[in-house]
Design a protein around this motif. Structure first.
Motif, PDB file in Angstrom:
ATOM      1  N   PHE A  73      14.045  -2.526  46.009  1.00 30.95           N
ATOM      2  CA  PHE A  73      13.343  -1.634  44.763  1.00 30.95           C
ATOM      3  C   PHE A  73      14.529  -1.421  43.950  1.00 30.95           C
ATOM      4  N   GLN A  74      14.379  -1.913  42.687  1.00 33.42           N
ATOM      5  CA  GLN A  74      15.131  -1.634  41.504  1.00 33.42           C
ATOM      6  C   GLN A  74      14.651  -1.091  40.104  1.00 33.42           C
ATOM      7  N   GLY A  75      15.327  -0.824  39.382  1.00 33.48           N
ATOM      8  CA  GLY A  75      14.939  -0.279  37.964  1.00 33.48           C
ATOM      9  C   GLY A  75      15.771   0.472  37.314  1.00 33.48           C
ATOM     10  N   GLY A  76      15.431   0.925  36.145  1.00 30.45           N
ATOM     11  CA  GLY A  76      16.387   1.615  35.400  1.00 30.45           C
ATOM     12  C   GLY A  76      15.798   2.115  34.139  1.00 30.45           C
ATOM     13  N   GLY A  77      16.645   2.697  33.245  1.00 33.01           N
ATOM     14  CA  GLY A  77      16.442   3.424  31.917  1.00 33.01           C
ATOM     15  C   GLY A  77      17.443   4.286  31.538  1.00 33.01           C
ATOM     16  N   ASN A  78      17.075   4.695  30.340  1.00 35.32           N
ATOM     17  CA  ASN A  78      17.927   5.664  29.673  1.00 35.32           C
ATOM     18  C   ASN A  78      17.855   6.992  29.908  1.00 35.32           C
ATOM     19  N   ASP A  79      18.953   7.866  29.784  1.00 32.49           N
ATOM     20  CA  ASP A  79      19.095   9.227  30.341  1.00 32.49           C
ATOM     21  C   ASP A  79      18.362   9.579  31.834  1.00 32.49           C
ATOM     22  N   ASN A  80      18.695   8.651  32.679  1.00 31.92           N
ATOM     23  CA  ASN A  80      18.510   9.028  34.160  1.00 31.92           C
ATOM     24  C   ASN A  80      16.881   8.599  34.431  1.00 31.92           C
ATOM     25  N   ARG A  81      16.115   7.855  33.355  1.00 30.96           N
ATOM     26  CA  ARG A  81      14.971   7.952  33.591  1.00 30.96           C
ATOM     27  C   ARG A  81      14.711   6.514  34.059  1.00 30.96           C
ATOM     28  N   PHE A  82      13.430   6.389  34.627  1.00 33.93           N
ATOM     29  CA  PHE A  82      13.047   4.938  34.936  1.00 33.93           C
ATOM     30  C   PHE A  82      12.022   4.422  34.047  1.00 33.93           C
ATOM     31  N   GLU A  83      12.655   3.644  33.139  1.00 36.91           N
ATOM     32  CA  GLU A  83      11.728   3.074  32.256  1.00 36.91           C
ATOM     33  C   GLU A  83      11.305   1.777  32.906  1.00 36.91           C
ATOM     34  N   GLN A  84      11.559   1.073  33.913  1.00 36.55           N
ATOM     35  CA  GLN A  84      11.354  -0.114  34.444  1.00 36.55           C
ATOM     36  C   GLN A  84      11.456   0.102  35.814  1.00 36.55           C
ATOM     37  N   ILE A  85      10.466  -0.692  36.638  1.00 37.54           N
ATOM     38  CA  ILE A  85      10.837  -0.557  38.171  1.00 37.54           C
ATOM     39  C   ILE A  85      10.354  -1.987  38.667  1.00 37.54           C
ATOM     40  N   VAL A  86      10.954  -2.518  39.634  1.00 32.15           N
ATOM     41  CA  VAL A  86      10.495  -3.718  40.200  1.00 32.15           C
ATOM     42  C   VAL A  86      10.585  -3.633  41.720  1.00 32.15           C
ATOM     43  N   ILE A  87       9.614  -3.618  42.298  1.00 35.84           N
ATOM     44  CA  ILE A  87       9.519  -3.974  44.009  1.00 35.84           C
ATOM     45  C   ILE A  87       9.007  -5.476  44.225  1.00 35.84           C
ATOM     46  N   GLY A  88       9.986  -6.180  45.180  1.00 32.65           N
ATOM     47  CA  GLY A  88       9.353  -7.125  45.699  1.00 32.65           C
ATOM     48  C   GLY A  88      10.066  -7.652  46.940  1.00 32.65           C
ATOM     49  N   GLY A  89       9.374  -8.700  47.672  1.00 37.38           N
ATOM     50  CA  GLY A  89       9.633  -9.326  48.839  1.00 37.38           C
ATOM     51  C   GLY A  89       9.322 -10.481  49.175  1.00 37.38           C
ATOM     52  N   TYR A  90       9.600 -10.969  50.423  1.00 33.37           N
ATOM     53  CA  TYR A  90       9.230 -12.419  50.838  1.00 33.37           C
ATOM     54  C   TYR A  90       8.785 -12.212  52.347  1.00 33.37           C
ATOM     55  N   GLU A  91       7.517 -13.155  52.565  1.00 34.89           N
ATOM     56  CA  GLU A  91       6.899 -13.309  53.887  1.00 34.89           C
ATOM     57  C   GLU A  91       7.777 -13.494  55.021  1.00 34.89           C
ATOM     58  N   ALA A  92       8.913 -14.053  54.941  1.00 32.89           N
ATOM     59  CA  ALA A  92       9.781 -14.603  56.025  1.00 32.89           C
ATOM     60  C   ALA A  92      11.346 -14.289  55.438  1.00 32.89           C
ATOM     61  N   PRO A  93      12.062 -14.359  56.362  1.00 37.25           N
ATOM     62  CA  PRO A  93      13.666 -14.288  56.097  1.00 37.25           C
ATOM     63  C   PRO A  93      13.967 -15.608  55.524  1.00 37.25           C
TER      64      PRO A  93
END
Length: 199
Positions: A73-93
């Motif tokens: 889970f990562q994301g970011g934005g100005n003034d400690n806001r979340f203007e964008q987030i992305v969550i992702g993963g894979y089915e296997a290692p």
């Protein structure tokens, strides 16, 4: 390192809405690279690598239960806001570098100039939101996404902060070439911010 990757997502996002097919591939590339980079940074069991006992990202894909690996889970934005987030993963290692990547699932939400807070986000109403399921093949990537008006994908965020994010998700992703859709149900996540999670 996280700031550079988020900046990469912002560049990818700007290009995505100008040239959607090329932008989508660029975002997938950044997602894959960030997962590999964070995985390399977090391979030590005593380090920030989190386990399923505390954190998770799981769902049923056409009735098949999946606990995802190398989740981030990562994301970011100005003034400690979340203007964008992305969550992702894979089915296997990932077994070794150079090996074909396993299928992946990710979603992202953009609210440039706004703030992503606890609440419900859904396509196609939230136009700057996308979910993707990608299957790697030697001849190329088979991509399922939410880029059709008829398919709805919903993310319900229960809590979000620089400590982590928790919520549920469900919906459909569709391959635009074949028209085939994948139903995603029982999606749940509880993730720390920036750390890699494995089941």
């Amino acid at each position: 390192m996280g700031g550079e990757i988020i900046n990469g997502f912002l560049v990818g996002k700007a290009r995505f809405f100008k040239n959607k097919p090329a932008g989508l591939l660029l975002i997938l590339f950044y997602t894959a690279i960030s997962a590999v980079l964070f995985s390399a940074c977090s391979s030590d069991e005593d380090g920030p690598n989190k386990t399923a006992s505390q954190y998770y990202f799981r769902a049923s894909l056409d009735g098949r239960q999946v606990d995802f690996y190398n989740v981030n889970f990562q994301g970011g934005g100005n003034d400690n806001r979340f203007e964008q987030i992305v969550i992702g993963g894979y089915e296997a290692p990932f077994l070794k570098i150079g090996q074909q990547l396993p299928p992946s699932l990710d979603f992202e939400i953009w609210k440039l100039g706004g703030d992503i807070t606890a609440g419900t986000y859904s396509t196609p109403a939230d136009q700057e939101m996308v979910a993707r399921y990608a299957v790697q093949r030697p001849e190329g990537t088979i991509l399922y996404s939410t880029r059709t008006a008829d398919d709805i994908f919903t993310v319900k965020i229960e809590s979000i902060s620089k400590s982590g994010i928790k919520g549920t998700f469900s919906g459909k992703v569709r391959n635009l070439d074949s028209g085939q859709a994948i139903a995603i149900t029982e999606g749940v996540f509880n993730l720390p911010y920036l750390d890699i999670v494995n089941p």
